[in-house]
Design an enzyme around this catalytic site. Sequence first.
Site, PDB file in Angstrom:
ATOM      1  N   HIS A 188       0.842  -1.351   0.037  1.00 36.07           N
ATOM      2  CA  HIS A 188       0.063  -0.068  -0.204  1.00 36.07           C
ATOM      3  C   HIS A 188       0.818   1.329  -0.163  1.00 36.07           C
ATOM      4  O   HIS A 188       1.969   1.314   0.516  1.00 36.07           O
ATOM      5  CB  HIS A 188      -0.844  -0.024   1.224  1.00 36.07           C
ATOM      6  CG  HIS A 188      -2.381   0.702   1.189  1.00 36.07           C
ATOM      7  ND1 HIS A 188      -1.995   2.324   1.336  1.00 36.07           N
ATOM      8  CD2 HIS A 188      -3.304   0.688   0.579  1.00 36.07           C
ATOM      9  CE1 HIS A 188      -3.247   2.949   1.106  1.00 36.07           C
ATOM     10  NE2 HIS A 188      -3.915   1.794   0.599  1.00 36.07           N
ATOM     11  N   ASP A 212      -8.044  -5.291   0.288  1.00 35.78           N
ATOM     12  CA  ASP A 212      -8.540  -6.108  -0.974  1.00 35.78           C
ATOM     13  C   ASP A 212      -8.051  -7.707  -0.890  1.00 35.78           C
ATOM     14  O   ASP A 212      -8.665  -8.418  -1.613  1.00 35.78           O
ATOM     15  CB  ASP A 212      -7.928  -5.949  -2.345  1.00 35.78           C
ATOM     16  CG  ASP A 212      -8.670  -4.173  -2.577  1.00 35.78           C
ATOM     17  OD1 ASP A 212      -9.690  -4.070  -2.335  1.00 35.78           O
ATOM     18  OD2 ASP A 212      -7.980  -3.244  -3.164  1.00 35.78           O
TER      19      ASP A 212
HETATM   20  N1  CMC Z   1       4.013  -7.537  -4.636  1.00 26.98           N
HETATM   21  C1  CMC Z   1       5.392  -7.377  -4.852  1.00 26.98           C
HETATM   22  N2  CMC Z   1       6.180  -6.266  -4.670  1.00 26.98           N
HETATM   23  C2  CMC Z   1       5.562  -5.152  -4.559  1.00 26.98           C
HETATM   24  C3  CMC Z   1       4.252  -5.264  -4.133  1.00 26.98           C
HETATM   25  C4  CMC Z   1       3.518  -6.278  -4.102  1.00 26.98           C
HETATM   26  N3  CMC Z   1       2.258  -6.376  -4.257  1.00 26.98           N
HETATM   27  N4  CMC Z   1       4.117  -3.888  -3.836  1.00 26.98           N
HETATM   28  C5  CMC Z   1       4.895  -3.153  -3.974  1.00 26.98           C
HETATM   29  N5  CMC Z   1       6.169  -3.957  -4.143  1.00 26.98           N
HETATM   30  C6  CMC Z   1       7.348  -3.635  -4.366  1.00 26.98           C
HETATM   31  C7  CMC Z   1       7.740  -2.735  -5.725  1.00 26.98           C
HETATM   32  O1  CMC Z   1       8.292  -3.716  -6.633  1.00 26.98           O
HETATM   33  C8  CMC Z   1       8.843  -1.907  -5.266  1.00 26.98           C
HETATM   34  O2  CMC Z   1      10.011  -2.597  -5.060  1.00 26.98           O
HETATM   35  P1  CMC Z   1      11.435  -1.594  -5.375  1.00 26.98           P
HETATM   36  O3  CMC Z   1      11.644  -0.716  -4.297  1.00 26.98           O
HETATM   37  O4  CMC Z   1      12.601  -2.992  -5.439  1.00 26.98           O
HETATM   38  O5  CMC Z   1      11.286  -1.111  -6.831  1.00 26.98           O
HETATM   39  C9  CMC Z   1       8.579  -1.559  -3.685  1.00 26.98           C
HETATM   40  O6  CMC Z   1       7.762  -2.781  -3.159  1.00 26.98           O
HETATM   41  C10 CMC Z   1       7.635  -0.326  -3.451  1.00 26.98           C
HETATM   42  O7  CMC Z   1       6.639  -0.437  -4.437  1.00 26.98           O
HETATM   43  P2  CMC Z   1       6.025   0.955  -4.998  1.00 26.98           P
HETATM   44  O8  CMC Z   1       5.123   0.543  -6.536  1.00 26.98           O
HETATM   45  O9  CMC Z   1       6.917   1.942  -5.671  1.00 26.98           O
HETATM   46  O10 CMC Z   1       5.026   1.360  -4.166  1.00 26.98           O
HETATM   47  P3  CMC Z   1       3.683   2.314  -4.312  1.00 26.98           P
HETATM   48  O11 CMC Z   1       3.499   3.006  -2.993  1.00 26.98           O
HETATM   49  O12 CMC Z   1       3.629   3.229  -5.471  1.00 26.98           O
HETATM   50  O13 CMC Z   1       2.537   1.345  -4.710  1.00 26.98           O
HETATM   51  C11 CMC Z   1       0.957  -0.302  -4.560  1.00 26.98           C
HETATM   52  C12 CMC Z   1       1.659   0.922  -3.706  1.00 26.98           C
HETATM   53  C13 CMC Z   1      -0.590  -0.444  -3.801  1.00 26.98           C
HETATM   54  C14 CMC Z   1       0.258   0.444  -5.880  1.00 26.98           C
HETATM   55  C15 CMC Z   1       1.603  -1.451  -4.777  1.00 26.98           C
HETATM   56  O14 CMC Z   1       1.859  -1.989  -3.156  1.00 26.98           O
HETATM   57  C16 CMC Z   1       0.800  -2.395  -5.356  1.00 26.98           C
HETATM   58  O15 CMC Z   1       1.110  -2.535  -6.933  1.00 26.98           O
HETATM   59  N6  CMC Z   1       0.203  -3.464  -4.848  1.00 26.98           N
HETATM   60  C17 CMC Z   1      -0.568  -4.609  -5.419  1.00 26.98           C
HETATM   61  C18 CMC Z   1      -2.042  -3.836  -5.937  1.00 26.98           C
HETATM   62  C19 CMC Z   1      -2.898  -3.764  -4.709  1.00 26.98           C
HETATM   63  O16 CMC Z   1      -3.165  -4.511  -4.112  1.00 26.98           O
HETATM   64  N7  CMC Z   1      -3.670  -2.681  -4.806  1.00 26.98           N
HETATM   65  C20 CMC Z   1      -4.747  -2.407  -3.796  1.00 26.98           C
HETATM   66  C21 CMC Z   1      -4.252  -1.006  -2.734  1.00 26.98           C
HETATM   67  S1  CMC Z   1      -5.215  -1.021  -1.444  1.00 26.98           S
HETATM   68  C22 CMC Z   1      -6.763  -0.356  -2.224  1.00 26.98           C
HETATM   69  C23 CMC Z   1      -6.910   1.060  -2.485  1.00 26.98           C
HETATM   70  O17 CMC Z   1      -6.749   1.683  -1.515  1.00 26.98           O
HETATM   71  O18 CMC Z   1      -6.866   1.210  -3.463  1.00 26.98           O
END
Ligand code: CMC
Length: 427
Positions: A305, A362
């Site tokens: 998240h 989720d």
């Molecule tokens: N599985 C594997 N690796 C992950 C995941 C995951 N679900 N989420 C983040 N990472 C890794 C990512 O690869 C990155 O690694 P590195 O620093 O080595 O490049 C690091 O963790 C940080 O990720 P980010 O994408 O820079 O973080 P963010 O804050 O931009 O993204 C997120 C947050 C929710 C988009 C992401 O965690 C994600 O894609 N999760 C899966 C989708 C999901 O479950 N979304 C629902 C969010 S909750 C509902 C809502 O409020 O809408």
Amino acid sequence: MSDTAKLQVPGKEVEYPILTGSTGPDVVDIRKLYANTGMFTYDPGFTSTASCESGLTYIDGDEGILLHRGYPIGQLAEESSFMEVSYLLLNGELPNKEELDKFTYTISRHTMLHEQLATFYRGFRRDAHPMAVMCGVVGALSAFYHDSTDITDPKQRMIASHRLIAKMPTIAAMAYKYSVGQPFLYPDNSLSYTGNFLRMTFGVPAEEYVVNPVVEKALDRIFILHADHEQNASTSTVRLAGSSGANPFACIAAGIACLWGPAHGGANEAALNMLHEIGTPDRIPEFIARAKDKNDPFRLMGFGHRVYKNYDPRATVMQKTVREVFKELNVTDPVFEVALQLEEMALNDPYFVEKKLFPNVDFYSGIILSAIGFPTTMFTALFALARTVGWVAQWNEMISDPDQKIGRPRQLYTGPVQRDYIPVDKR
Ligand code: CMC
């Protein structure tokens, strides 16, 4: 603590006030930065930018805390109802009995759609994704209430808000009915908000529909858990759309479009699809390895998240609710076991521990919705239904903020500098 922040830029030092909220991080007020220095800040994804002042929802992502108007989400989910939380978000305080009854009655008076809206559905393919239908139909509401919505008038804003909250279940249920080829059911205002939605979704005109109170409670709780979540992508979209003075129905349609994405509201659908794809616990290590592989775009859906760097408090309630619904409906689902084991394995894996990746709202919601009978394509539509209250509350808050301006981010331009046009025969 100093109440100003000093910034050194080539040739000068500038000083900006530090603003303090009621809780949470202070913010540096850089509104005069461009005027003072000719520079912008650069913050793709707004990871360090507070775009507004808000008194609705507070999240402490490190501690796993979520408060609506100060009340912890766990208490609201356990003890209140979606109508109560809706009133709280819109009006700032929990309602007393009389206020709650009046609010619930008011919402129930807006549940029907203009009859002509039903014809919009027929323009969609039967296999259209419900979110495509929701975007279209909610956007179309602006054509029905355009002249009656003066957004500078708080009363008219509240009527538009009530209409949206009341009509979303009808719109979502009709999207489902259309996809399965069953007749639309009109709302039954003798039922609760959530009971009425269940009936419009799963009832048929040929039979009486009896609302299961455990399922009703579980779904109502899911609505509470999705009601608002601070300045997330779809809420920021609604605020940005609304900042131009656009019609609220169009703004909410914009929020629905944003919510649809798999990184946001679409994650509940993606999470359940992923759990089905994993299928059995023995395949979990394979998927964990893929999630950790930099060369594989796969991510564990329902994990991680932007704000929570701890267990999402909504996931805790969801996990408990799965058990309640399974017990009541006397069902089990092998994907629940996969989910539990996946969670355990991920939480013990250094990759997820170091990156502070925990299950989010989720991860378990899809398992409950599926047990209740919703197809996966409806999951995000249910999220949109519930989040509508947050969207309208945030939109109202924004319009009544004296500091409100049209949202207009700036950029770091990296394209070509000025050059002369070359006629096509000379290129
Ligand atoms: N599985 C594997 N690796 C992950 C995941 C995951 N679900 N989420 C983040 N990472 C890794 C990512 O690869 C990155 O690694 P590195 O620093 O080595 O490049 C690091 O963790 C940080 O990720 P980010 O994408 O820079 O973080 P963010 O804050 O931009 O993204 C997120 C947050 C929710 C988009 C992401 O965690 C994600 O894609 N999760 C899966 C989708 C999901 O479950 N979304 C629902 C969010 S909750 C509902 C809502 O409020 O809408």
